[in-house]
Motif scaffolding. Structure first.
Motif, PDB file in Angstrom:
ATOM      1  N   TYR A   1      30.773   1.507  25.402  1.00  0.00           N
ATOM      2  CA  TYR A   1      30.689   2.105  24.070  1.00  0.00           C
ATOM      3  C   TYR A   1      30.614   3.622  24.172  1.00  0.00           C
ATOM      4  O   TYR A   1      30.076   4.174  25.137  1.00  0.00           O
ATOM      5  CB  TYR A   1      29.445   1.618  23.315  1.00  0.00           C
ATOM      6  N   GLY A   2      31.142   4.268  23.139  1.00  0.00           N
ATOM      7  CA  GLY A   2      30.996   5.702  22.990  1.00  0.00           C
ATOM      8  C   GLY A   2      30.606   6.006  21.556  1.00  0.00           C
ATOM      9  O   GLY A   2      30.445   5.092  20.737  1.00  0.00           O
ATOM     10  N   LEU A   3      30.461   7.264  21.252  1.00  0.00           N
ATOM     11  CA  LEU A   3      30.147   7.660  19.887  1.00  0.00           C
ATOM     12  C   LEU A   3      31.390   7.515  19.005  1.00  0.00           C
ATOM     13  O   LEU A   3      32.500   7.850  19.434  1.00  0.00           O
ATOM     14  CB  LEU A   3      29.657   9.100  19.851  1.00  0.00           C
ATOM     15  N   THR A   4      31.204   7.049  17.800  1.00  0.00           N
ATOM     16  CA  THR A   4      32.320   6.932  16.859  1.00  0.00           C
ATOM     17  C   THR A   4      32.960   8.283  16.610  1.00  0.00           C
ATOM     18  O   THR A   4      34.177   8.389  16.413  1.00  0.00           O
ATOM     19  CB  THR A   4      31.826   6.324  15.531  1.00  0.00           C
ATOM     20  N   SER A   5      32.147   9.318  16.657  1.00  0.00           N
ATOM     21  CA  SER A   5      32.640  10.678  16.413  1.00  0.00           C
ATOM     22  C   SER A   5      33.503  11.214  17.557  1.00  0.00           C
ATOM     23  O   SER A   5      34.253  12.175  17.363  1.00  0.00           O
ATOM     24  CB  SER A   5      31.466  11.632  16.184  1.00  0.00           C
TER      25      SER A   5
ATOM     26  N   ASN B   1      19.824   7.385  22.811  1.00  0.00           N
ATOM     27  CA  ASN B   1      19.408   8.748  22.498  1.00  0.00           C
ATOM     28  C   ASN B   1      20.071   9.758  23.426  1.00  0.00           C
ATOM     29  O   ASN B   1      20.476  10.838  23.006  1.00  0.00           O
ATOM     30  CB  ASN B   1      17.882   8.882  22.598  1.00  0.00           C
ATOM     31  N   VAL B   2      20.178   9.389  24.698  1.00  0.00           N
ATOM     32  CA  VAL B   2      20.852  10.253  25.670  1.00  0.00           C
ATOM     33  C   VAL B   2      22.318  10.421  25.294  1.00  0.00           C
ATOM     34  O   VAL B   2      22.887  11.508  25.392  1.00  0.00           O
ATOM     35  CB  VAL B   2      20.724   9.668  27.095  1.00  0.00           C
ATOM     36  N   LEU B   3      22.934   9.330  24.829  1.00  0.00           N
ATOM     37  CA  LEU B   3      24.342   9.394  24.441  1.00  0.00           C
ATOM     38  C   LEU B   3      24.538  10.256  23.195  1.00  0.00           C
ATOM     39  O   LEU B   3      25.430  11.115  23.164  1.00  0.00           O
ATOM     40  CB  LEU B   3      24.875   7.982  24.175  1.00  0.00           C
ATOM     41  N   THR B   4      23.723  10.044  22.163  1.00  0.00           N
ATOM     42  CA  THR B   4      23.909  10.782  20.913  1.00  0.00           C
ATOM     43  C   THR B   4      23.603  12.266  21.063  1.00  0.00           C
ATOM     44  O   THR B   4      24.222  13.101  20.412  1.00  0.00           O
ATOM     45  CB  THR B   4      23.032  10.191  19.786  1.00  0.00           C
ATOM     46  N   SER B   5      22.650  12.591  21.944  1.00  0.00           N
ATOM     47  CA  SER B   5      22.322  14.010  22.149  1.00  0.00           C
ATOM     48  C   SER B   5      23.238  14.650  23.184  1.00  0.00           C
ATOM     49  O   SER B   5      23.258  15.872  23.333  1.00  0.00           O
ATOM     50  CB  SER B   5      20.867  14.151  22.612  1.00  0.00           C
TER      51      SER B   5
ATOM     52  N   LEU C   1      29.413   7.912  27.732  1.00  0.00           N
ATOM     53  CA  LEU C   1      29.567   6.475  27.500  1.00  0.00           C
ATOM     54  C   LEU C   1      28.332   5.703  27.947  1.00  0.00           C
ATOM     55  O   LEU C   1      27.539   6.197  28.763  1.00  0.00           O
ATOM     56  CB  LEU C   1      30.781   5.947  28.283  1.00  0.00           C
ATOM     57  N   VAL C   2      28.201   4.480  27.443  1.00  0.00           N
ATOM     58  CA  VAL C   2      27.190   3.548  27.927  1.00  0.00           C
ATOM     59  C   VAL C   2      27.824   2.175  28.051  1.00  0.00           C
ATOM     60  O   VAL C   2      28.837   1.890  27.405  1.00  0.00           O
ATOM     61  CB  VAL C   2      25.962   3.458  26.981  1.00  0.00           C
ATOM     62  N   ILE C   3      27.236   1.317  28.884  1.00  0.00           N
ATOM     63  CA  ILE C   3      27.646  -0.088  28.956  1.00  0.00           C
ATOM     64  C   ILE C   3      26.507  -0.909  28.372  1.00  0.00           C
ATOM     65  O   ILE C   3      25.358  -0.791  28.812  1.00  0.00           O
ATOM     66  CB  ILE C   3      27.917  -0.533  30.404  1.00  0.00           C
ATOM     67  N   ILE C   4      26.839  -1.758  27.402  1.00  0.00           N
ATOM     68  CA  ILE C   4      25.800  -2.492  26.679  1.00  0.00           C
ATOM     69  C   ILE C   4      26.449  -3.675  25.963  1.00  0.00           C
ATOM     70  O   ILE C   4      27.675  -3.711  25.814  1.00  0.00           O
ATOM     71  CB  ILE C   4      25.093  -1.532  25.685  1.00  0.00           C
ATOM     72  N   ASN C   5      25.664  -4.647  25.531  1.00  0.00           N
ATOM     73  CA  ASN C   5      26.249  -5.698  24.692  1.00  0.00           C
ATOM     74  C   ASN C   5      25.863  -5.450  23.237  1.00  0.00           C
ATOM     75  O   ASN C   5      24.934  -4.700  22.936  1.00  0.00           O
ATOM     76  CB  ASN C   5      25.858  -7.104  25.175  1.00  0.00           C
TER      77      ASN C   5
ATOM     78  N   LEU D   1      18.821   5.105  14.594  1.00  0.00           N
ATOM     79  CA  LEU D   1      20.267   5.290  14.495  1.00  0.00           C
ATOM     80  C   LEU D   1      20.872   4.065  13.813  1.00  0.00           C
ATOM     81  O   LEU D   1      20.173   3.121  13.470  1.00  0.00           O
ATOM     82  CB  LEU D   1      20.869   5.465  15.895  1.00  0.00           C
ATOM     83  N   THR D   2      22.171   4.074  13.613  1.00  0.00           N
ATOM     84  CA  THR D   2      22.858   2.918  13.036  1.00  0.00           C
ATOM     85  C   THR D   2      23.962   2.459  13.989  1.00  0.00           C
ATOM     86  O   THR D   2      24.578   3.290  14.677  1.00  0.00           O
ATOM     87  CB  THR D   2      23.494   3.248  11.677  1.00  0.00           C
ATOM     88  N   PRO D   3      24.239   1.152  14.055  1.00  0.00           N
ATOM     89  CA  PRO D   3      25.305   0.655  14.931  1.00  0.00           C
ATOM     90  C   PRO D   3      26.659   1.293  14.638  1.00  0.00           C
ATOM     91  O   PRO D   3      27.502   1.388  15.540  1.00  0.00           O
ATOM     92  CB  PRO D   3      25.324  -0.849  14.630  1.00  0.00           C
ATOM     93  N   ALA D   4      26.857   1.740  13.394  1.00  0.00           N
ATOM     94  CA  ALA D   4      28.147   2.340  13.022  1.00  0.00           C
ATOM     95  C   ALA D   4      28.417   3.649  13.754  1.00  0.00           C
ATOM     96  O   ALA D   4      29.553   4.129  13.788  1.00  0.00           O
ATOM     97  CB  ALA D   4      28.189   2.570  11.512  1.00  0.00           C
ATOM     98  N   GLU D   5      27.369   4.239  14.329  1.00  0.00           N
ATOM     99  CA  GLU D   5      27.533   5.497  15.062  1.00  0.00           C
ATOM    100  C   GLU D   5      28.177   5.293  16.429  1.00  0.00           C
ATOM    101  O   GLU D   5      28.520   6.258  17.109  1.00  0.00           O
ATOM    102  CB  GLU D   5      26.182   6.187  15.248  1.00  0.00           C
ATOM    103  N   PHE D   6      28.352   3.998  16.818  1.00  0.00           N
ATOM    104  CA  PHE D   6      28.867   3.703  18.148  1.00  0.00           C
ATOM    105  C   PHE D   6      30.135   2.860  18.053  1.00  0.00           C
ATOM    106  O   PHE D   6      30.262   1.998  17.204  1.00  0.00           O
ATOM    107  CB  PHE D   6      27.796   2.973  18.963  1.00  0.00           C
ATOM    108  N   ARG D   7      31.062   3.119  18.972  1.00  0.00           N
ATOM    109  CA  ARG D   7      32.373   2.477  18.924  1.00  0.00           C
ATOM    110  C   ARG D   7      32.650   1.769  20.246  1.00  0.00           C
ATOM    111  O   ARG D   7      32.470   2.341  21.328  1.00  0.00           O
ATOM    112  CB  ARG D   7      33.440   3.541  18.656  1.00  0.00           C
ATOM    113  N   LYS D   8      33.085   0.507  20.144  1.00  0.00           N
ATOM    114  CA  LYS D   8      33.444  -0.262  21.339  1.00  0.00           C
ATOM    115  C   LYS D   8      34.779   0.244  21.867  1.00  0.00           C
ATOM    116  O   LYS D   8      35.776   0.250  21.149  1.00  0.00           O
ATOM    117  CB  LYS D   8      33.526  -1.744  21.003  1.00  0.00           C
TER     118      LYS D   8
END
Length: 252
Positions: A110-114, A165-169, A176-180, A193-200
């Motif tokens: 996942y990464g940031l939607t932005s 938090n590390v990803l958004t800042s 990127l992060v790896i997560i389910n 935060l909201t799940p919408a802030e992150f993109r698969k």
């Protein structure tokens, strides 16, 4: 039929027989909704399954929260020690005595939607970015095996709680992060935060997070056998599905 009845009787006697020995130390990390460290009380979907497993098996235990790396190393080393929720990778199969599966999840990068500049079609392309993982997590070992390097394109955290938090800042240049998806949702809520802030960006089908309960190789075989039988019994009589349904309803 007589043979089946004899085998069933032996199994029942093994389950009813007292288990001697010390209290089992059950290690885990804070990983909502699977296991949650809430004001000193252990809750969560996997925790409920583990508690029921030990209760039915008649085995004394104590759940402890640690950083994942410490929990993993202690479970590798110490007798009378179990760990959850741990992924059963091929490399780990001979390192523990595996009790049974608690849940199955698919994993993705996942990464940031932005961050519309990041497009991934392969794991190799991800090497151009910095990915955050938890030390000694299966994702950490997976990326090392695929040529990622700590200090270059791999940033190792001591626990998963700060990952989003590390990803958004974008501290330490994390991309990127790896997560389910289930963990992502809970981590986002916990972090404000909201799940919408992150993109698969990339699904990793060869890295399933099939969470298990496992015990150290130094844990007595009789305890392992009883726990295996207990967990299977919970699945057979429907209580496992009931726990799953209860927690699934909380996710919506």
């Amino acid at each position: 039929m007589r043979k089946i009845r004899i085998c069933s009787s032996i199994t029942l006697l093994l389950m009813l027989a007292p288990v001697s020995g010390a209290e089992i130390r059950v290690l885990t990390e804070h990983l909502p909704p699977f296991q949650i460290d809430s004001a000193g009380a252990a809750t969560g979907f996997a925790t409920d399954v583990v508690r029921q497993t030990f209760k039915d098996a008649g085995i004394s235990y104590q759940i402890e929260f640690q950083s994942w790396s410490r929990a993993y190393q202690l479970a590798l080393r110490d007798p009378n020690t179990c760990i959850f929720s741990i992924s059963k990778s091929k490399e780990r199969q001979a390192l523990f005595q595996w009790i049974g599966e608690l849940s199955y999840n698919t994993t993705a990068i996942y990464g940031l939607t932005s961050r519309t500049d990041i497009v991934l079609k392969s794991l190799e392309q991800a090497k151009s970015y910095v990915i955050a993982v938890t030390r000694d997590d299966v994702t950490h070992h997976y990326l090392l095996q695929h040529g990622f390097e700590e200090g270059k394109n791999l940033y190792v955290l001591e626990n998963v709680s700060s990952m989003l938090n590390v990803l958004t800042s974008r501290r330490q240049g994390i991309d990127l992060v790896i997560i389910n998806e289930t963990i992502l949702k809970y981590r986002a809520i916990e972090s404000g935060l909201t799940p919408a802030e992150f993109r698969k960006l990339l699904v990793l089908p060869d890295l399933p997070l099939d969470f298990h309960l496992a015990c150290s190789l130094k844990t007595p075989a009789a305890i392992v056998a009883r726990l295996r039988s207990s967990l299977q019994g919970i699945k057979t009589d429907g209580r496992f599905d009931k726990i799953v349904t209860g927690w699934s309803e909380r996710l919506h």
